[in-house]
Write an enzyme that holds these catalytic residues in place. Structure first.
Site, mmCIF file in Angstrom:
data_model
loop_
_atom_site.group_PDB
_atom_site.id
_atom_site.type_symbol
_atom_site.label_atom_id
_atom_site.label_comp_id
_atom_site.label_asym_id
_atom_site.label_seq_id
_atom_site.Cartn_x
_atom_site.Cartn_y
_atom_site.Cartn_z
ATOM 1 N N HIS A 169 -5.939 -5.193 -2.230
ATOM 2 C CA HIS A 169 -5.149 -5.916 -1.228
ATOM 3 C C HIS A 169 -4.456 -7.150 -1.794
ATOM 4 C CE1 HIS A 169 -3.626 -6.890 2.600
ATOM 5 N NE2 HIS A 169 -4.670 -6.631 3.358
ATOM 6 N N ASP A 387 7.515 10.579 4.174
ATOM 7 C CA ASP A 387 7.757 12.026 4.182
ATOM 8 C C ASP A 387 8.098 12.509 2.771
ATOM 9 O OD1 ASP A 387 8.589 14.633 4.530
ATOM 10 O OD2 ASP A 387 10.195 14.148 5.943
#
Length: 463
Positions: A169, A387
Site C-alpha cells: 500500500h 477489461d
C-alpha cells in the site's frame, strides 16, 4: 517452468498452481533510488492490501489464455511503471525508498476445477477459497525487500478466470492501482504505451522545510495500545451487506430533515447510518471514545491540482471525527451525519501537507485503532471496468474487510446482486455477537423506512 503443484480447496475443488515466477520489465529500465512521499510511508500504510477481479467466459476469447495475456502485458507495462518491479528499502528516520532494480513482480498462474457460478449468486467478500486463489508465496509477505505486487491468475472450468493480487500500500492507493491495471489492459489490447503517462513526483507530498503542522490530527492521537474494547477473545465474523438503489435512496431520504439545507450524498448518508448501527451493536460504555475516519482523496480538490494527471502514489488523508459511544447512539441520526460531513470537509490540500509535516516530525506514526471505524469508498474508482478482453469484471475491488492488519475498516465496492441490481457492498469484521446485533439493528431501522432488503437470513451463515 516447474510442473504444476496440486492443491486442495477444502476438498471442494483442486487448484493446479504453476511455480511462482518473477515478471520483470520487458526492456531495461533505470536503476535508481526513488524516495516515497511522506504520505506514502506512514506506518498505517505499511502492509499489503488484497484485491480480486472475477471474469466470466467470453466466446470471442476462446483459445486465448488470460494468464499469458496478462503476464505479457504486465511485463511491457512495467517498462513504464518500473518502480513496481523494485524493492523497498528503509533509510534514516524510517524513510522508505524504492530500489528500482528491475527484480520484478511475483506472478503465479493456476487452474481450478470449479466454475464461476459456484462462488454464489452475488460475488462479495469474504470470498471462499481465498487462500487458494491468491497463493501466499513464502517470503513475500513483508514490506521491505519483498515484491511490491503479488499476482495470481486462476483459470476456471467454465472458461472464466480470477485475477487476485496483493499491493504494497505504500506504493499506490485505489486510483493509482486502477491506473496501472488500465495500462496493462491497454497494452494487452495492442497499445504501445499507456494513454495516461505515469507520474512519480512523490516530492509533491513530502514535508516542508521546516515542517509546519498547521492542522489538528486526531487520527494520530496517542492512546494506550493495550486498550481496545472492540476486539476481544471472541471469534470474529466477516460478512458483507449489499445496498441497492432502493436502500441507498431510502437511507439518504431518512437524513433529509438533518441536512440544514445542504445536499447529502449517498456516501454520507450510508456512512452515518452504518457508523451509528455499528456502534450500537458493539455495546460500548457510553463514555467510550469512538472515531470515524473518512479516507478522502485530494485529487482534483485544488486549482491548479496539486497532483498531476498520472500520479499513482497515495493521495489521500483520513481526518477523524471523534465523539463518545453514548452521544453517537443516543442522539438522532443527524448527529452522526454532521460528524461525517465535518470529517470529509477537513480533507484539504493544506491538511494533507500538514499530515506530511506531522509524519516527519512525529516519526511516521500509525493512526489510532481502538474504537475506530475507517471507511474507504472504492465504488467509483473503476475496478469492475478493468477489461482484459473478457468484458467487465463481475466483481472487482478489495478482497476483504479490514485494512491489512487493521480490522476496523470497511471498503465500499461497486457490486451487482443476483437480481441484476447495481449497488454497493460493504464488508465488516466484527465480534460474532456484535455482528448478530448489527444485523438486527440494520433490519430494525430499514424496516421502519419501507419494505427494503432484510439481512436476517445472514444470521444463519454466522451460526
Amino acid at each position: 517452468m516447474a510442473p504444476p503443484e496440486a492443491l486442495s480447496g477444502d476438498g471442494a475443488f483442486t487448484v493446479r498452481r504453476h511455480q511462482p515466477e518473477l515478471v520483470s520489465p520487458a526492456k531495461p529500465t533505470p536503476r535508481e533510488l526513488k524516495p516515497l512521499s511522506d504520505i506514502d510511508d506512514q506506518d498505517g500504510l505499511r502492509f499489503q492490501i488484497p484485491f480480486m477481479h472475477f471474469y466470466s467466459h467470453k466466446a470471442s476469447m476462446k483459445g486465448k489464455d488470460p494468464a499469458q495475456v496478462i503476464k505479457k502485458a504486465l511485463s511491457e507495462a512495467l517498462v513504464f511503471y518500473y518502480p513496481f518491479a523494485g524493492r523497498l528499502r528503509e533509510g534514516d528516520g524510517r524513510k522508505l525508498m524504492v530500489d528500482c532494480n528491475g527484480e520484478g513482480v511475483m506472478f503465479t498462474e493456476a487452474d481450478a476445477d470449479i466454475s464461476l457460478h459456484q462462488f454464489g449468486d452475488t460475488l462479495q467478500p469474504p470470498f471462499p477459497y481465498f487462500d487458494e486463489l491468491l497463493y501466499n508465496v513464502p517470503g513475500s509477505q513483508g514490506v521491505l525487500n519483498c515484491p511490491l505486487l503479488i499476482i495470481q491468475v486462476t483459470r476456471l472450468q467454465c472458461g472464466g478466470f480470477i485475477l487476485a493480487y496483493r499491493l504494497n500500500h505504500t506504493m499506490s492507493d485505489g486510483p493509482g492501482i486502477v491506473q496501472f491495471l488500465n495500462a496493462v489492459v491497454e497494452i494487452a489490447g495492442g497499445a504501445r504505451e499507456p494513454s495516461v503517462a505515469p507520474v512519480w513526483r512523490r516530492e509533491l507530498l513530502s514535508a516542508r522545510d521546516p515542517p509546519q503542522i498547521t492542522c489538528t490530527h486526531r487520527e494520530y492521537e496517542q492512546i494506550p495500545s493495550n486498550y481496545d474494547p472492540i476486539w476481544t477473545q471472541e471469534s470474529i465474523a466477516h460478512h458483507s451487506f449489499f445496498f441497492g438503489p432502493k436502500e441507498l435512496e431510502a437511507i439518504r431520504q431518512m437524513f433529509s430533515s438533518y441536512n440544514n439545507g445542504q445536499y447529502t450524498t449517498r456516501f454520507e448518508a450510508l456512512t452515518a447510518f452504518l457508523w451509528r448501527c455499528r456502534t450500537k451493536a458493539l455495546q460500548l460504555e457510553p463514555s467510550q471514545e469512538v472515531r470515524f475516519m473518512c479516507i478522502s482523496n485530494v485529487r482534483g480538490k485544488s486549482n491548479p491540482p496539486v497532483l498531476p494527471l498520472g500520479y499513482y502514489g497515495n493521495g489521500f488523508v483520513y481526518p477523524a471525527a471523534v465523539t463518545t459511544a453514548g452521544k453517537l447512539c443516543e442522539n438522532p441520526f443527524g448527529y452522526a451525519l454532521e460528524l461525517v460531513k465535518k470529517a470529509k470537509a477537513e480533507a484539504t490540500v493544506e491538511y494533507m501537507q500538514s499530515v506530511a509535516d506531522f509524519m516527519v516530525t512525529k516519526g511516521r506514526p500509525c493512526f489510532v485503532m481502538p474504537g475506530t471505524w475507517i471507511v474507504s469508498d472504492t465504488s467509483r474508482l473503476g475496478f469492475r471496468g478493468v477489461d482484459f478482453g473478457w468484458g467487465k469484471a463481475v466483481y472487482g475491488g478489495p478482497a476483504t474487510a479490514g485494512a491489512g492488519p487493521f480490522p476496523g475498516a470497511s471498503y465500499y465496492a461497486a457490486c451487482e446482486n443476483a437480481k441484476g441490481e447495481e449497488g454497493i457492498v460493504v464488508p465488516f469484521y466484527l465480534p460474532l455477537s456484535a455482528m448478530k446485533r448489527f444485523i438486527h439493528e440494520l433490519d430494525r431501522v430499514l424496516g421502519q423506512l419501507e419494505q427494503l432488503t432484510s439481512f436476517s437470513d445472514s444470521l444463519a451463515s454466522l451460526s
